[in-house]
Design a protein around this motif. Structure first.
Motif, PDB file in Angstrom:
ATOM      1  N   ILE A  84       0.840  -1.206   0.000  1.00 26.88           N
ATOM      2  CA  ILE A  84       0.000   0.000   0.000  1.00 26.88           C
ATOM      3  C   ILE A  84       0.873   1.253   0.000  1.00 26.88           C
ATOM      4  O   ILE A  84       0.589   2.239  -0.690  1.00 26.88           O
ATOM      5  N   LEU A  85       1.975   1.207   0.773  1.00 23.52           N
ATOM      6  CA  LEU A  85       2.916   2.341   0.788  1.00 23.52           C
ATOM      7  C   LEU A  85       3.520   2.549  -0.603  1.00 23.52           C
ATOM      8  O   LEU A  85       3.614   3.694  -1.086  1.00 23.52           O
ATOM      9  N   ALA A  86       3.930   1.472  -1.253  1.00 23.12           N
ATOM     10  CA  ALA A  86       4.510   1.576  -2.595  1.00 23.12           C
ATOM     11  C   ALA A  86       3.499   2.133  -3.588  1.00 23.12           C
ATOM     12  O   ALA A  86       3.848   2.951  -4.456  1.00 23.12           O
ATOM     13  N   ALA A  87       2.235   1.696  -3.458  1.00 21.10           N
ATOM     14  CA  ALA A  87       1.188   2.227  -4.341  1.00 21.10           C
ATOM     15  C   ALA A  87       1.001   3.716  -4.111  1.00 21.10           C
ATOM     16  O   ALA A  87       0.839   4.496  -5.064  1.00 21.10           O
ATOM     17  N   GLY A  88       1.032   4.131  -2.832  1.00 20.38           N
ATOM     18  CA  GLY A  88       0.904   5.555  -2.518  1.00 20.38           C
ATOM     19  C   GLY A  88       2.055   6.368  -3.089  1.00 20.38           C
ATOM     20  O   GLY A  88       1.853   7.474  -3.615  1.00 20.38           O
ATOM     21  N   VAL A  89       3.268   5.821  -3.023  1.00 19.99           N
ATOM     22  CA  VAL A  89       4.437   6.510  -3.584  1.00 19.99           C
ATOM     23  C   VAL A  89       4.300   6.632  -5.098  1.00 19.99           C
ATOM     24  O   VAL A  89       4.613   7.673  -5.688  1.00 19.99           O
ATOM     25  N   ALA A  90       3.810   5.566  -5.749  1.00 22.75           N
ATOM     26  CA  ALA A  90       3.614   5.598  -7.206  1.00 22.75           C
ATOM     27  C   ALA A  90       2.621   6.681  -7.596  1.00 22.75           C
ATOM     28  O   ALA A  90       2.825   7.413  -8.575  1.00 22.75           O
ATOM     29  N   VAL A  91       1.548   6.801  -6.815  1.00 26.55           N
ATOM     30  CA  VAL A  91       0.547   7.840  -7.091  1.00 26.55           C
ATOM     31  C   VAL A  91       1.147   9.228  -6.864  1.00 26.55           C
ATOM     32  O   VAL A  91       0.908  10.163  -7.632  1.00 26.55           O
ATOM     33  N   PHE A  92       1.972   9.345  -5.805  1.00 25.22           N
ATOM     34  CA  PHE A  92       2.599  10.634  -5.494  1.00 25.22           C
ATOM     35  C   PHE A  92       3.588  11.041  -6.582  1.00 25.22           C
ATOM     36  O   PHE A  92       3.701  12.222  -6.920  1.00 25.22           O
ATOM     37  N   LEU A  93       4.308  10.060  -7.135  1.00 24.44           N
ATOM     38  CA  LEU A  93       5.311  10.354  -8.157  1.00 24.44           C
ATOM     39  C   LEU A  93       4.691  10.719  -9.505  1.00 24.44           C
ATOM     40  O   LEU A  93       5.356  11.330 -10.344  1.00 24.44           O
ATOM     41  N   ALA A  94       3.416  10.341  -9.703  1.00 26.00           N
ATOM     42  CA  ALA A  94       2.774  10.534 -11.012  1.00 26.00           C
ATOM     43  C   ALA A  94       2.852  11.972 -11.520  1.00 26.00           C
ATOM     44  O   ALA A  94       3.156  12.206 -12.689  1.00 26.00           O
ATOM     45  N   PRO A  95       2.574  12.990 -10.680  1.00 26.41           N
ATOM     46  CA  PRO A  95       2.628  14.369 -11.209  1.00 26.41           C
ATOM     47  C   PRO A  95       4.048  14.919 -11.373  1.00 26.41           C
ATOM     48  O   PRO A  95       4.222  16.037 -11.861  1.00 26.41           O
ATOM     49  N   GLN A  96       5.063  14.161 -10.961  1.00 22.13           N
ATOM     50  CA  GLN A  96       6.426  14.695 -10.957  1.00 22.13           C
ATOM     51  C   GLN A  96       7.099  14.703 -12.337  1.00 22.13           C
ATOM     52  O   GLN A  96       8.194  15.238 -12.487  1.00 22.13           O
ATOM     53  N   GLY A  97       6.474  14.071 -13.305  1.00 23.78           N
ATOM     54  CA  GLY A  97       7.012  14.115 -14.670  1.00 23.78           C
ATOM     55  C   GLY A  97       7.810  12.895 -15.077  1.00 23.78           C
ATOM     56  O   GLY A  97       8.015  12.642 -16.255  1.00 23.78           O
ATOM     57  N   GLY A  98       8.309  12.091 -14.122  1.00 20.61           N
ATOM     58  CA  GLY A  98       9.024  10.874 -14.455  1.00 20.61           C
ATOM     59  C   GLY A  98      10.388  11.132 -15.044  1.00 20.61           C
ATOM     60  O   GLY A  98      11.001  12.178 -14.857  1.00 20.61           O
ATOM     61  N   GLY A  99      10.896  10.149 -15.774  1.00 19.23           N
ATOM     62  CA  GLY A  99      12.217  10.251 -16.379  1.00 19.23           C
ATOM     63  C   GLY A  99      12.782   8.871 -16.626  1.00 19.23           C
ATOM     64  O   GLY A  99      12.056   7.873 -16.563  1.00 19.23           O
ATOM     65  N   THR A 100      14.070   8.805 -16.903  1.00 19.07           N
ATOM     66  CA  THR A 100      14.729   7.514 -17.114  1.00 19.07           C
ATOM     67  C   THR A 100      15.880   7.369 -16.137  1.00 19.07           C
ATOM     68  O   THR A 100      16.470   8.359 -15.696  1.00 19.07           O
ATOM     69  N   ALA A 101      16.187   6.124 -15.805  1.00 15.93           N
ATOM     70  CA  ALA A 101      17.269   5.845 -14.866  1.00 15.93           C
ATOM     71  C   ALA A 101      18.160   4.748 -15.427  1.00 15.93           C
ATOM     72  O   ALA A 101      17.735   3.961 -16.273  1.00 15.93           O
ATOM     73  N   PHE A 102      19.411   4.724 -14.930  1.00  8.99           N
ATOM     74  CA  PHE A 102      20.366   3.684 -15.295  1.00  8.99           C
ATOM     75  C   PHE A 102      20.543   3.590 -16.813  1.00  8.99           C
ATOM     76  O   PHE A 102      20.377   2.528 -17.421  1.00  8.99           O
TER      77      PHE A 102
END
Length: 483
Positions: A52-70
């Motif tokens: 549930i915490l991970a799902a909440g973090v995913a929802v919180f990150l949604a408006p941040q614009g995202g990006g690529t890693a590694f």
């Protein structure tokens, strides 16, 4: 990679870090907690909280614009974040459904929720893969955990057989996928999706062959015919909560991965892979609908139902457009809700002598458990696509995407198979509502299972009010992939 760059990359994988660190921590904690049942219960509760915490973090990150890693191996966008949130919640529901069953069947061990977390971590990597190597790592992390879960009941011959069949056929599909990936790498010169997309603009014969093998390997993961052979046996033999998990989160994650692979690196080759997805769709819908009509075991019937429903999702994907992406995403979300509730009812099929799985055992359910029967009716008809239930809108939009792309004939075939599929759902409901009971009454299900069953049952109607909101979310997520 410099320190700031590493921190920036790590900030994009916070949900995965939560699951990975949490799984390792719970694995250690489970060893030191006294009492097997106590350890299983506490670790399971902690695993639910992490999901549930991970799902909440995913929802919180949604408006941040995202990006690529590694270096592009990991992609964070609205498409992957939406999928992750649904996958995490589906996994949490699977843990809720599993608790009472595992205790009753004396299977309550702390390794179960840890395996669920590790499988979910693999799915999370899958939906964010931006590279063939990351894709394979996520896929195998998920698969290895699922193989063990299928055979979790070590004392059951059926469960051991299910795990072995899944493992052997899964290894075959991994071989197909890896062979395809090696061909793609050889002819594109890179494993990164962006570089493959450039090569796909002027594809060689070798790249086309690689695409065919990659799609074949992924088709196994979504149980698309003719790569469906493992599904009925594994669903029947695996513990029922494991079958419920197989039917929800891994299906959604694998379909999301297939969408990303086809629409991003191979988007320019849509005219090539569209032929494959059309064939897979027709075979899946046909085998799913006709195979389910012959079943007497409710779990095998749900397996054939899942095969058919993956066919309907592939109808939408065959459109190869932005509308196809969001339509399939909406369809899979509604499918997960319906199937989670349906398995809640199956887990409620317990009499004094133990669990029952035959369809005829549902006879007279409306007389002994009217609320459960009503929820089951709504769930099955929603999965079948009955008008005025939310599942209908899922099928409506995948058929809409197909029609919009000029595949009217495919949408018509889908409509015909959908009508056939309603027949086997009505066959079950006839027993529920009109047949006389053939055995003792079902024992009252635990409160957690009853709540999920009724909430999802109500959702088949109540979510009609939220369809516009859900459409907004999936269209936003789908726009990250485009067409």
């Amino acid at each position: 990679m410099t320190g700031p760059a590493l921190l920036a990359d790590l900030s994009l994988i916070i949900p995965e870090l939560i699951l990975a660190v949490g799984a390792m921590g719970l694995l250690l904690a489970g060893v030191f907690i006294k009492g097997e049942e106590t350890a299983a219960r506490l670790v399971s509760l902690a695993a639910m909280a992490l999901l549930i915490l991970a799902a909440g973090v995913a929802v919180f990150l949604a408006p941040q614009g995202g990006g690529t890693a590694f270096f592009g191996a990991f992609v964070l966008d609205s498409f992957s974040l939406y999928a992750k949130a649904v996958v995490y919640l589906a996994a949490a529901i699977a843990l809720v459904l599993a608790g009472h069953y595992l205790r009753t069947e004396r299977l309550a061990r702390f390794e179960f929720p840890v395996l669920i977390l590790l499988a979910t971590l693999g799915m999370s990597v899958m939906v964010s893969a931006g590279d063939l190597i990351a894709l394979y790592l996520g896929l195998e992390l998920q698969s290895l955990a699922l193989y063990i879960l299928a055979a979790f009941n070590r004392d059951s011959l059926r469960a051991s057989e299910a795990g072995l069949k899944y493992f052997v056929l899964g290894a075959l599909s991994s071989g197909l996928l890896l062979y395809g990936a090696s061909l793609v790498y050889g002819f594109a010169g890179s494993t990164e999706f962006g570089a493959i997309a450039l090569a796909a603009e002027n594809p060689s014969v070798g790249l086309v062959f690689g695409l065919v093998f990659v799609v074949s390997g992924l088709a196994f993961k979504i149980s698309a015919a003719p790569f469906h052979m493992w599904t009925p046996d594994v669903y029947e033999g695996a513990p029922t909560p494991v079958a419920a998990f197989f039917a929800t989160a891994p299906k959604l994650a694998a379909m999301v991965l297939l969408i990303r692979v086809l629409m991003e690196p191979f988007g320019a080759m849509a005219d090539q892979w569209q032929q494959i997805t059309i064939i897979l769709a027709i075979l899946s819908m046909g085998i799913g609908a006709l195979g389910a009509l012959l079943q007497t075991n409710i779990k095998r019937l749900m397996a054939y139902s899942s095969i058919g429903n993956m066919g309907y999702a592939l109808v939408g994907l065959s459109a190869a457009s932005e509308a196809a992406v969001w339509a399939v995403l909406l369809y899979m979300t509604l499918y997960v809700i319906g199937v989670a509730g349906a398995f809640g009812v199956i887990l409620s099929m317990r009499r004094a002598e133990g669990m029952v799985e035959r369809i005829e055992d549902l006879a007279g359910l409306s007389k002994s458990r009217p609320g459960l029967a009503l929820a089951f009716t709504g769930l099955l008809l929603s999965i079948g696509g009955m008008p005025f239930l939310v599942g209908f809108f899922g099928k409506l939009f995948v058929f809409y995407a197909a029609v919009q792309a000029g595949l009217v004939w495919l949408a018509v075939i889908g409509g015909l198979f959908s009508a056939i599929s309603i027949a086997y759902y009505l066959m079950i409901l006839k027993r529920v509502w009109f047949d006389e009971p053939t055995g003792g009454e079902f024992i009252n299900p635990p409160a957690s299972v009853a709540i999920i069953t009724r909430v999802t049952g109500i959702a088949t109607v109540g979510l009609l009010l939220l369809v516009p909101f859900m459409l907004t979310r999936v269209i936003e997520a789908g726009s990250a992939i485009g067409g």
